[in-house]
Design a protein around this motif. Structure first.
Motif, PDB file in Angstrom:
ATOM      1  N   UNK A  70       0.815  -1.228   0.000  1.00  0.00           N
ATOM      2  CA  UNK A  70       0.000   0.000   0.000  1.00  0.00           C
ATOM      3  C   UNK A  70       0.846   1.274   0.000  1.00  0.00           C
ATOM      4  N   UNK A  71       1.948   1.251   0.704  1.00  0.00           N
ATOM      5  CA  UNK A  71       2.828   2.423   0.725  1.00  0.00           C
ATOM      6  C   UNK A  71       3.385   2.693  -0.660  1.00  0.00           C
ATOM      7  N   UNK A  72       3.832   1.661  -1.329  1.00  0.00           N
ATOM      8  CA  UNK A  72       4.379   1.809  -2.680  1.00  0.00           C
ATOM      9  C   UNK A  72       3.304   2.314  -3.642  1.00  0.00           C
ATOM     10  N   UNK A  73       2.100   1.792  -3.529  1.00  0.00           N
ATOM     11  CA  UNK A  73       1.028   2.227  -4.418  1.00  0.00           C
ATOM     12  C   UNK A  73       0.652   3.689  -4.187  1.00  0.00           C
ATOM     13  N   UNK A  74       0.584   4.104  -2.939  1.00  0.00           N
ATOM     14  CA  UNK A  74       0.242   5.499  -2.648  1.00  0.00           C
ATOM     15  C   UNK A  74       1.330   6.430  -3.170  1.00  0.00           C
ATOM     16  N   UNK A  75       2.581   6.096  -2.907  1.00  0.00           N
ATOM     17  CA  UNK A  75       3.675   6.951  -3.379  1.00  0.00           C
ATOM     18  C   UNK A  75       3.735   7.019  -4.899  1.00  0.00           C
ATOM     19  N   UNK A  76       3.572   5.901  -5.557  1.00  0.00           N
ATOM     20  CA  UNK A  76       3.630   5.920  -7.024  1.00  0.00           C
ATOM     21  C   UNK A  76       2.442   6.674  -7.608  1.00  0.00           C
ATOM     22  N   UNK A  77       1.282   6.561  -6.964  1.00  0.00           N
ATOM     23  CA  UNK A  77       0.121   7.320  -7.428  1.00  0.00           C
ATOM     24  C   UNK A  77       0.315   8.807  -7.229  1.00  0.00           C
ATOM     25  N   UNK A  78       0.898   9.200  -6.096  1.00  0.00           N
ATOM     26  CA  UNK A  78       1.167  10.612  -5.835  1.00  0.00           C
ATOM     27  C   UNK A  78       2.155  11.165  -6.847  1.00  0.00           C
ATOM     28  N   UNK A  79       3.196  10.417  -7.120  1.00  0.00           N
ATOM     29  CA  UNK A  79       4.183  10.872  -8.104  1.00  0.00           C
ATOM     30  C   UNK A  79       3.575  10.945  -9.501  1.00  0.00           C
ATOM     31  N   UNK A  80       2.712  10.025  -9.830  1.00  0.00           N
ATOM     32  CA  UNK A  80       2.075  10.049 -11.144  1.00  0.00           C
ATOM     33  C   UNK A  80       1.184  11.274 -11.290  1.00  0.00           C
TER      34      UNK A  80
END
Length: 148
Positions: free
Chosen positions: A28-38
Motif C-alpha cells: 500500500x505504501x508503494x502504491x500510494x507513493x507511485x500514485x502521488x508521483x504520477x
C-alpha cells in the motif's frame, strides 16, 4: 506403532508467511507513493510543456500577481522612496488607501516600513522632515524606532 499424545506445533510461521506480511505492509505504501508521483507529473495546466515542475518555475509576473496587494504596494512605495523621496511615497500611500479601503488595515505597517527605510536612506533628521499624518503618524513612529 507409537503415537505421541502431545500435539506437534511448528515453532515458526515459515518464510512464506513473513514474506506475505511484509508484502502486505509495503505494497500500500508503494502504491500510494507511485500514485502521488504520477499525479504530480501530469501537466494539469493544459499548456504543452516538457518540464515536470512547470507550475513551480513560473515567471516573475505570475509570482507577483499571487502576492498580497499590501506587499506589492509596500515594495512599490519602498522603491519609490529610494528613487524620489519619502514625501512622494507617503502621498501615494494615502492615495492607495483612499482608492482601496481594504488596504487601510495595512497602512500603519507600510508607513512604519517607509519610515525605517527613510532613516536608512536619508538619515534620521532628514527623514523626520518628511513626516506627515498619514496612517496616524506611523511614518514618524518608524523613523523614531529606527533612529533609537
Amino acid at each position: 506403532m507409537k503415537h505421541t499424545t502431545t500435539p506437534r506445533t511448528r515453532r515458526g510461521r515459515g518464510p512464506a508467511r513473513r514474506i506475505g506480511r511484509t508484502f502486505a505492509l509495503v505494497l500500500p505504501v508503494v502504491l500510494v507513493l507511485s500514485g502521488t508521483l504520477a499525479v504530480a507529473r501530469v501537466n494539469w495546466s493544459g499548456a504543452p510543456s516538457n518540464s515536470v515542475l512547470a507550475a513551480a518555475s513560473g515567471d516573475v509576473s505570475t509570482r507577483a500577481s499571487s502576492r498580497a496587494p499590501q506587499e506589492v504596494l509596500r515594495d512599490r512605495l519602498l522603491l519609490e522612496l529610494q528613487e524620489k523621496d519619502p514625501g512622494t511615497a507617503l502621498t501615494h500611500l494615502q492615495q492607495a488607501v483612499n482608492n482601496r479601503p481594504s488596504l487601510a488595515k495595512h497602512c500603519v505597517a507600510i508607513a512604519r516600513a517607509l519610515g525605517r527605510a527613510a532613516v536608512r536612506v536619508y538619515g534620521a533628521s532628514r527623514a523626520q522632515s518628511y513626516a506627515r499624518p498619514v496612517c496616524d503618524t506611523s511614518f514618524a513612529s518608524g523613523v523614531a524606532t529606527q533612529h533609537s
